[in-house]
Design an enzyme around this catalytic site. Structure first.
Site, PDB file in Angstrom:
ATOM      1  N   HIS A   1      -5.611  -8.430   1.498  1.00  0.00           N
ATOM      2  CA  HIS A   1      -4.697  -7.571   2.257  1.00  0.00           C
ATOM      3  C   HIS A   1      -4.092  -8.344   3.420  1.00  0.00           C
ATOM      4  O   HIS A   1      -4.812  -8.979   4.185  1.00  0.00           O
ATOM      5  CB  HIS A   1      -5.440  -6.358   2.827  1.00  0.00           C
TER       6      HIS A   1
ATOM      7  N   GLU B   1      -0.517  -4.132   3.897  1.00  0.00           N
ATOM      8  CA  GLU B   1      -1.070  -2.843   4.313  1.00  0.00           C
ATOM      9  C   GLU B   1      -0.646  -2.562   5.752  1.00  0.00           C
ATOM     10  O   GLU B   1      -0.825  -3.404   6.628  1.00  0.00           O
ATOM     11  CB  GLU B   1      -2.598  -2.883   4.209  1.00  0.00           C
TER      12      GLU B   1
ATOM     13  N   GLU C   1     -15.918   0.411  10.969  1.00  0.00           N
ATOM     14  CA  GLU C   1     -15.605   1.069   9.694  1.00  0.00           C
ATOM     15  C   GLU C   1     -16.705   0.931   8.646  1.00  0.00           C
ATOM     16  O   GLU C   1     -16.671   1.607   7.621  1.00  0.00           O
ATOM     17  CB  GLU C   1     -14.248   0.564   9.173  1.00  0.00           C
TER      18      GLU C   1
ATOM     19  N   GLU D   1     -14.253  -4.563  -0.076  1.00  0.00           N
ATOM     20  CA  GLU D   1     -13.485  -4.931   1.125  1.00  0.00           C
ATOM     21  C   GLU D   1     -14.399  -5.133   2.328  1.00  0.00           C
ATOM     22  O   GLU D   1     -15.220  -4.287   2.674  1.00  0.00           O
ATOM     23  CB  GLU D   1     -12.419  -3.873   1.441  1.00  0.00           C
TER      24      GLU D   1
ATOM     25  N   SER E   1      -7.453   1.824  -4.795  1.00  0.00           N
ATOM     26  CA  SER E   1      -8.430   1.602  -3.736  1.00  0.00           C
ATOM     27  C   SER E   1      -9.074   2.918  -3.317  1.00  0.00           C
ATOM     28  O   SER E   1      -8.534   4.003  -3.569  1.00  0.00           O
ATOM     29  CB  SER E   1      -7.778   0.938  -2.523  1.00  0.00           C
TER      30      SER E   1
ATOM     31  N   HIS F   1       0.847  -1.192   0.000  1.00  0.00           N
ATOM     32  CA  HIS F   1       0.000   0.000   0.000  1.00  0.00           C
ATOM     33  C   HIS F   1       0.890   1.253   0.000  1.00  0.00           C
ATOM     34  O   HIS F   1       1.859   1.324   0.761  1.00  0.00           O
ATOM     35  CB  HIS F   1      -0.871  -0.036   1.258  1.00  0.00           C
TER      36      HIS F   1
ATOM     37  N   ARG G   1      -1.559  -3.389  12.777  1.00  0.00           N
ATOM     38  CA  ARG G   1      -1.199  -2.816  11.480  1.00  0.00           C
ATOM     39  C   ARG G   1       0.283  -2.441  11.382  1.00  0.00           C
ATOM     40  O   ARG G   1       0.662  -1.623  10.562  1.00  0.00           O
ATOM     41  CB  ARG G   1      -2.105  -1.604  11.136  1.00  0.00           C
TER      42      ARG G   1
HETATM   43 MN    MN Z   1      -7.304  -3.367   3.882  1.00  0.00          MN
END
Ligand code: MN
Length: 284
Positions: free
Chosen positions: A207, A242, A153, A147, A64, A7, A213
């Site tokens: 991903h 990502e 989210e 996604e 994206s 990403h 993360r």
């Molecule tokens: Mn993602």
């Protein structure tokens, strides 16, 4: 072997020409095949320059997007649905113009924390826009991959099962599903069932993200099970790393994703380690 991507926000916080060129040169040097371009500001994207830059470094683009409150196609408010429809068709045009055959991300609804469940009308609005977008995408050899993200989210699809219901509700389209280990960790029972539920035919994008993360392998995501399941369904699509840290910030996306702390400071080291990790895991 799957193509492996990274990403762009691992390296850059904006998509202006010099940033994209710098990012592509680093991504190519590390040895990636693909770089995912988040459409942070689609209007400002210089697609002529960007498509040439991708060619120059021999990197494949994927694009994206996450919709916002104002462009939420899963809203009951027809004005927001209309703005979202316009943004998605523009995003598809940009995808085509940069030479990509993949548009993925949270394109089914706003990437935001909702204070209520989805509604029937909002859901139907989302389906209707994605159906129309899918027709144009198919004519231009672009695959749309929706996604599946966690409950904070979106309220449209948090699990692979909900994604498959949505795909079935779309009817006859070539729309696919985009899974992400970071989100699966929050919403699924494990990693194998969702991957198998979507299957080779409908899994369009994948991903790899750690639970926080950061560096792959430094958290508790079960990547062993993930690699095994991807091999079992013979997934041949793109796998994209990502990761987010307060080191590289886009003011809108970073805040939406709640990127509050510094999980790494060296993009190159992070991305090189991730590529090694994914290549190792994919070995038969
Ligand atoms: Mn993602």
């Amino acid at each position: 072997m799957n193509k492996i991507g990274v990403h762009a926000l691992t390296f850059i916080g904006d998509i202006e020409n010099p940033s994209i060129e710098k990012c592509l040169s680093q991504v190519a040097k590390i040895g990636y095949d693909v770089m995912e371009l988040p459409l942070l500001n689609p209007d400002a994207l210089d697609t002529r320059f960007v498509s040439k830059a991708y060619e120059k470094f021999n990197i494949e683009p994927t694009v994206s997007l996450g919709l916002s409150y104002k462009t939420d196609i899963a809203s009951e408010d027809q004005d927001r649905v209309k703005l979202g429809r316009e943004l998605l068709f523009k995003a598809l045009e940009k995808t085509i113009d940069v030479g990509s055959s993949n548009l993925c991300g949270v394109i089914h609804s706003a990437l935001q924390k909702n204070d209520a469940p989805k509604t029937k009308l909002g859901y139907e609005n989302s389906l209707s826009v994605i159906r129309d977008l899918a027709k144009k995408a198919e004519q231009n050899n672009v695959t749309l991959s929706l996604e599946v993200v966690n409950r904070y989210e979106t309220n449209i699809m948090n699990t692979a099962e909900e994604a498959m219901n949505y795909i079935n509700d779309l009817g006859d389209t070539n729309v696919k599903v985009h899974l992400d280990t970071y989100h699966m960790n929050i919403e699924e029972n494990n990693y194998s069932e969702p991957i198998k539920k979507i299957g080779k035919d409908k899994l369009g994008m994948f991903h790899f993200g750690e639970n926080h993360r950061g560096y792959l392998g430094s958290g508790h995501i079960n990547f062993e099970e993930t690699f095994k399941s991807l091999k079992e369904i013979n997934y041949s699509g793109i796998i994209t790393f990502e990761s987010f840290s307060s080191e590289v910030v886009d003011p809108v996306l970073s805040n939406t994703l709640a990127v509050w702390r510094n999980l790494w400071s060296n993009s190159e080291d992070l991305a090189a380690e991730a590529l090694k990790f994914i290549k190792n895991g994919l070995r038969p």
